[in-house]
Design a protein around this motif. Structure first.
Motif, mmCIF file in Angstrom:
data_model
loop_
_atom_site.group_PDB
_atom_site.id
_atom_site.type_symbol
_atom_site.label_atom_id
_atom_site.label_comp_id
_atom_site.label_asym_id
_atom_site.label_seq_id
_atom_site.Cartn_x
_atom_site.Cartn_y
_atom_site.Cartn_z
ATOM 1 N N TRP A 261 0.845 -1.199 0.000
ATOM 2 C CA TRP A 261 0.000 0.000 0.000
ATOM 3 C C TRP A 261 0.883 1.252 0.000
ATOM 4 N N LYS A 262 0.305 2.376 -0.400
ATOM 5 C CA LYS A 262 0.985 3.677 -0.385
ATOM 6 C C LYS A 262 0.208 4.638 0.517
ATOM 7 N N TRP A 263 0.944 5.509 1.167
ATOM 8 C CA TRP A 263 0.352 6.557 2.015
ATOM 9 C C TRP A 263 0.894 7.899 1.520
ATOM 10 N N TYR A 264 0.007 8.701 0.923
ATOM 11 C CA TYR A 264 0.410 9.969 0.325
ATOM 12 C C TYR A 264 0.093 11.128 1.266
ATOM 13 N N ILE A 265 1.052 12.024 1.426
ATOM 14 C CA ILE A 265 0.843 13.308 2.100
ATOM 15 C C ILE A 265 0.857 14.367 1.009
#
Length: 385
Positions: free
Chosen positions: A222-226
């Motif tokens: 998974w990716k977590w974007y800010i």
């Protein structure tokens, strides 16, 4: 025919203000042909925040004061008459006292309305530290108002406790579901979480980082974007941006996206399965509404305004509890139980129209979009909106 003089916010690249003042509210005004809509602009000095939290520290005052100057000229030229409406998009509009001074001497009776986003009644807002000098201004403005629009019941209660007396309508935030959805492409969802709140102290970003670290460990791939539309990440917490950049280098899947156009930001939302929020301070939240329109599922704290607008308990975690936030994620991901939350944004779009209905009809009875949606919808239908 009555005039409605609209004082929009200045356009700021990293904020919602260009759409609000240039699209969403003018669209609402157009649904009421009994009004003549007149935009009162000011002089814009900053395309984005140079110094400040929500709007630029100098730019907000400069834009407001030049708006007031332009409106004073309209008064002098005889364009303003009894029973006209003035709608100030943001309660904090310095210089309004000059208008009250002028119309009292001219003998013009105007109806004043405003949207109140936070102000010094909120202990988490950046203006709270200014309350010793700011409160007199707030209560003085309140005494001249025919109505105040707020997003949440808790905010209304805070205003009443602080001594505000004008009628207060709880209408959510005035987004246009149709205009926003037209800009969001239908994209296949990816295994991606977006955090799109500011990195300021009242948004509790340390907690966000703690959740992101645990989440990415539990869900590799998974990716977590800010994300931000500012040229670079900003925070009112000393050295926090440097910490975020360090963590992005250390934690696989934690990605920073800066300088996004609105179209690029909407693409990020269009691809995301989740939007995560850790705020102490939001009253509903623009990012929440845009996420709902983009079809994102929600992981939000069971705190302040969110239990009222996010009716599903399965999308709310115990505030300040990392384990609880992870449990909300896992219950949705592991069971493939993703949900759209269009209703939140649709109600908010109705609330936007109801603001204008209140002004047109000089409504003093108080309404609440979260608890009286059917009644408000009936009133709008009967009026032909």
């Amino acid at each position: 025919m009555r005039n409605l003089f609209y004082f929009p916010l200045e356009s700021v690249k990293s904020r919602y203000t260009a759409q609000l003042g240039g699209e969403w509210m003018p669209d609402a005004f157009s649904k009421f042909p009994e009004l003549t809509y007149i935009r009162v602009d000011g002089v814009e000095t900053e395309p984005d925040l140079r110094v400040g939290v929500v709007l630029d520290a100098v730019g907000r005052g400069y834009f407001s004061l030049t708006q007031v100057a332009n409106f004073l000229e309209m008064i002098r030229e005889g364009q303003v008459k009894d029973n006209d409406i003035v709608f100030v998009q943001d309660f904090w509009t310095p210089g309004l006292e000059a208008i009250f001074y002028a119309i009292d001497l001219y003998g013009i009776d105007l109806k004043f309305y405003t949207m109140l986003h936070a102000q010094s009644v909120d202990e988490y807002d950046f203006t709270y530290s200014m309350k010793d000098w700011m409160r007199w201004y707030e209560l003085g403005f309140d005494s001249r108002l025919s109505g105040i629009f707020v997003a949440s019941t808790i905010h209304k209660e805070q205003l009443r406790a602080a001594g505000f007396k004008a009628p207060i309508q709880v209408v959510s935030l005035p987004i246009s579901y149709g205009l926003v959805s037209a800009k969001i492409k239908c994209i296949a969802k990816q295994d991606k979480v977006v955090y799109c709140s500011r990195l300021d102290n009242e948004k509790n970003p340390f907690f966000m980082l703690a959740v992101a670290k645990r989440f990415l460990k539990a869900y590799p791939g998974w990716k977590w974007y800010i994300t931000t539309s500012s040229a670079q990440l900003k925070s009112n917490i000393p050295d926090f941006v440097q910490l975020v950049r360090k963590k992005a280098n250390q934690i696989e899947g934690l990605i920073i996206k800066e300088g996004l156009s609105k179209e690029e930001y909407y693409q990020e939302l269009g691809e995301a399965r989740f939007v995560f929020n850790s705020s102490l301070q939001d009253y509903v939240s623009w990012t929440l509404l845009e996420a709902c329109i983009a079809g994102c599922d929600l992981v939000y704290p069971d705190f302040r305004s969110f239990p009222e607008c996010i009716s599903s308990p399965g999308n709310r975690y115990r505030p300040f509890d990392v384990d609880s936030a992870l449990q909300v994620f896992s219950s949705i991901i592991d069971n493939m139980a993703y949900t759209r939350h269009n209703d939140i944004a649709l109600l908010s779009s109705v609330g936007r129209l109801f603001e204008v209905y209140v002004m047109v009809n000089d409504i003093t009875e108080e309404y609440n979009i979260w608890h009286q949606a059917e009644l408000i919808g009936t009133l709008l239908l009967k009026s032909g909106v």
